[in-house]
Design a protein around this motif. Structure first.
Motif, PDB file in Angstrom:
ATOM      1  N   MET A 150      44.826  28.499  28.581  1.00  0.00           N
ATOM      2  CA  MET A 150      44.578  29.929  28.762  1.00  0.00           C
ATOM      3  C   MET A 150      43.473  30.067  29.809  1.00  0.00           C
ATOM      4  N   PHE A 151      43.835  30.536  30.993  1.00  0.00           N
ATOM      5  CA  PHE A 151      42.847  30.698  32.055  1.00  0.00           C
ATOM      6  C   PHE A 151      42.718  32.172  32.418  1.00  0.00           C
ATOM      7  N   LEU A 152      41.585  32.515  33.011  1.00  0.00           N
ATOM      8  CA  LEU A 152      41.362  33.901  33.418  1.00  0.00           C
ATOM      9  C   LEU A 152      42.003  34.131  34.782  1.00  0.00           C
ATOM     10  N   PRO A 153      42.943  35.060  34.883  1.00  0.00           N
ATOM     11  CA  PRO A 153      43.619  35.290  36.164  1.00  0.00           C
ATOM     12  C   PRO A 153      42.780  36.155  37.097  1.00  0.00           C
ATOM     13  N   VAL A 154      42.925  35.912  38.381  1.00  0.00           N
ATOM     14  CA  VAL A 154      42.273  36.749  39.383  1.00  0.00           C
ATOM     15  C   VAL A 154      42.773  38.185  39.229  1.00  0.00           C
ATOM     16  N   CYS A 215      37.989  32.181  37.950  1.00  0.00           N
ATOM     17  CA  CYS A 215      39.322  32.748  37.745  1.00  0.00           C
ATOM     18  C   CYS A 215      40.286  32.132  38.759  1.00  0.00           C
ATOM     19  N   TYR A 216      41.513  31.910  38.331  1.00  0.00           N
ATOM     20  CA  TYR A 216      42.501  31.280  39.198  1.00  0.00           C
ATOM     21  C   TYR A 216      43.758  32.140  39.290  1.00  0.00           C
ATOM     22  N   SER A 217      44.378  32.115  40.463  1.00  0.00           N
ATOM     23  CA  SER A 217      45.695  32.725  40.607  1.00  0.00           C
ATOM     24  C   SER A 217      46.737  31.734  40.089  1.00  0.00           C
ATOM     25  N   ILE A 218      47.935  32.219  39.830  1.00  0.00           N
ATOM     26  CA  ILE A 218      49.006  31.326  39.369  1.00  0.00           C
ATOM     27  C   ILE A 218      49.325  30.257  40.420  1.00  0.00           C
ATOM     28  N   PRO A 219      49.410  30.600  41.718  1.00  0.00           N
ATOM     29  CA  PRO A 219      49.626  29.536  42.720  1.00  0.00           C
ATOM     30  C   PRO A 219      48.516  28.491  42.722  1.00  0.00           C
ATOM     31  N   GLU A 220      47.265  28.916  42.522  1.00  0.00           N
ATOM     32  CA  GLU A 220      46.162  27.949  42.474  1.00  0.00           C
ATOM     33  C   GLU A 220      46.324  27.001  41.291  1.00  0.00           C
ATOM     34  N   MET A 221      46.669  27.540  40.124  1.00  0.00           N
ATOM     35  CA  MET A 221      46.843  26.693  38.946  1.00  0.00           C
ATOM     36  C   MET A 221      48.018  25.735  39.138  1.00  0.00           C
TER      37      MET A 221
END
Length: 227
Positions: A150-154, A215-221
């Motif tokens: 579970m990560f915090l999205p941009v 915070c990470y974007s989905i492409p970054e993750m």
């Protein structure tokens, strides 16, 4: 005259934030059950699977996993939280292993069927160390092992907010904002007790007095997970 007291994560804030505050959220235990059910489904966990719970806190989700027959190893940097988790498991007759430790220092080799990083725990360390953590998780997993993060999205936090709430001993001020230059969610918390005493986190090496979570974007993750 107001008096300000600084307290460390282990002497106050760990239990206050991860136990007292969390457990006061309406419906939080039902949410934990639904979350674990969702993880079971998307990760296709087999009965008795061995699960590594990083940043396990007081063991709330670990307790749900264990009640379903999974073997859980929970790791958290805060001794008070690990002690709380052990006591709760003992009271309920559940079996698990809880370890005081820094998740960045895990050194397992193909020992787990799944790894979970929940409750906004991922992102504390910044790009380089977050990548190292993912690499360590990959080594810890068996072949075809699964990871659920579970990560915090941009974009989740796009304004500066201040929220006052009443506590049993006074009032809490929680301030949140998004640092666009570093793509980091930041927050500060203060407690004002009824006698006027102000409690605030103490800066200490290895902990986050003023919380910052990358915070990470989905492409970054996706890019990090593919390395």
């Amino acid at each position: 005259m107001l008096k300000t007291i600084e307290k460390t994560w282990n002497e106050f804030w760990a239990i206050y934030w991860r136990i007292d505050h969390r457990h006061s959220i309406p419906g939080i235990f039902e949410w934990d059950k639904q979350l674990v059910n969702f993880i079971e489904h998307v990760c296709q966990l087999s009965p008795g699977a061995r699960i590594l719970d990083l940043g396990c806190g007081g063991g709330d989700q670990a307790k749900v996993f264990a009640s379903k027959g999974y073997e859980v190893v929970g790791i958290d940097i805060a001794p008070p939280l690990i002690e709380f988790a052990r006591q709760q498991f003992q009271k309920q007759g559940l079996k698990s292993t809880f370890i005081v430790g820094d998740m960045r220092a895990i050194n397992y080799n193909a020992e787990f069927d799944a790894c979970v990083v929940l409750s906004g725990t991922f992102g504390f360390f910044g790009n380089g160390e977050d990548q190292q953590l993912l690499n360590s998780i990959n080594r810890a997993l068996k072949i075809n092992g699964k990871v659920f993060i579970m990560f915090l999205p941009v974009g989740k936090f796009n304004k500066h907010s201040r929220l006052w709430s009443e506590t049993k001993d006074g009032w809490e001020l929680n301030e949140e904002w998004f640092d666009t230059e570093t793509s980091t969610y930041r927050s500060r918390i203060f407690i004002i007790e009824k006698d006027g005493t102000i409690l605030r986190p103490k800066d200490e090496l290895g902990y986050h007095a003023n919380e910052g979570i990358r915070c990470y974007s989905i492409p970054e993750m996706k890019a990090m997970l593919s390395k």
